[in-house]
Write a protein that holds these residues in place. Structure first.
Motif, PDB file in Angstrom:
ATOM      1  N   SER A 124     -17.387   9.952 -21.822  1.00 11.45           N
ATOM      2  CA  SER A 124     -17.372   8.839 -22.777  1.00 11.45           C
ATOM      3  C   SER A 124     -17.008   9.296 -24.182  1.00 11.45           C
ATOM      4  O   SER A 124     -16.191   8.671 -24.866  1.00 11.45           O
TER       5      SER A 124
ATOM      6  N   THR B 152     -17.812   5.338 -20.214  1.00 10.73           N
ATOM      7  CA  THR B 152     -17.317   5.490 -18.846  1.00 10.73           C
ATOM      8  C   THR B 152     -18.501   5.712 -17.917  1.00 10.73           C
ATOM      9  O   THR B 152     -19.590   6.081 -18.340  1.00 10.73           O
TER      10      THR B 152
ATOM     11  N   ARG C 255     -17.816   7.185 -14.428  1.00  7.97           N
ATOM     12  CA  ARG C 255     -17.117   7.664 -13.228  1.00  7.97           C
ATOM     13  C   ARG C 255     -18.056   8.363 -12.267  1.00  7.97           C
ATOM     14  O   ARG C 255     -17.901   8.281 -11.062  1.00  7.97           O
TER      15      ARG C 255
END
Length: 146
Positions: free
Chosen positions: A19, A26, A28
């Motif tokens: 991030s 984010t 992921r």
């Protein structure tokens, strides 16, 4: 490679770095450890820099260590991953390490396949409570012997 107890924040750490470097939030690396280790597969995370390029490092996320023998990552899998024998996508088996006939076993790892830094992530709420029964401590002692 990040290792530590289940729920310590290994995947969350990857998300935080991702991030910050990408300038947006984010997620992921899935993270949620209410019932033990949420991460069950060996995952490599490359963080995009600009289209087509990545930062010059890779995060390797693994299943968490747990006190119970039939739960958590097998210590032998950590050692094999560090030597480059475990490929992205391998599903951890807490009872036995990856075998040479597994499709995710890398028989001939290159220097780039190997792990060059092992980072122990521990939950801040337990940092002062570490002892000889801690799974992270046991792994450290096991590496010192070999």
């Amino acid at each position: 490679m990040l290792y530590g107890p289940a729920g310590a924040g290994k995947s969350s750490f990857i998300n935080s770095v991702d991030s910050v470097l990408r300038g947006k939030i984010t997620r992921r690396a899935a993270a949620d450890a209410l019932f033990g280790s949420f991460t069950t597969k060996y995952r490599e995370y490359k963080i995009p820099k600009v289209p087509g390029t990545h930062y010059p490092f890779v995060f390797n996320d693994i299943m968490g260590l747990e006190r119970e023998a039939a739960r958590g990552v097998c210590l032998e899998d950590i050692k094999l991953a560090m030597k480059g024998h475990v490929n992205n996508g391998y599903k951890f088996n807490p009872i036995s390490a990856i075998s040479e006939d597994n499709q995710h076993y890398n028989r001939d790892p290159s220097l780039n396949d190997r792990v060059h830094v092992l980072v122990c992530v521990i939950p801040g709420s337990t940092a002062g409570l570490q002892n000889d029964d801690n799974p992270s401590q046991l792994l450290t002692e096991d590496f010192e012997k070999s």
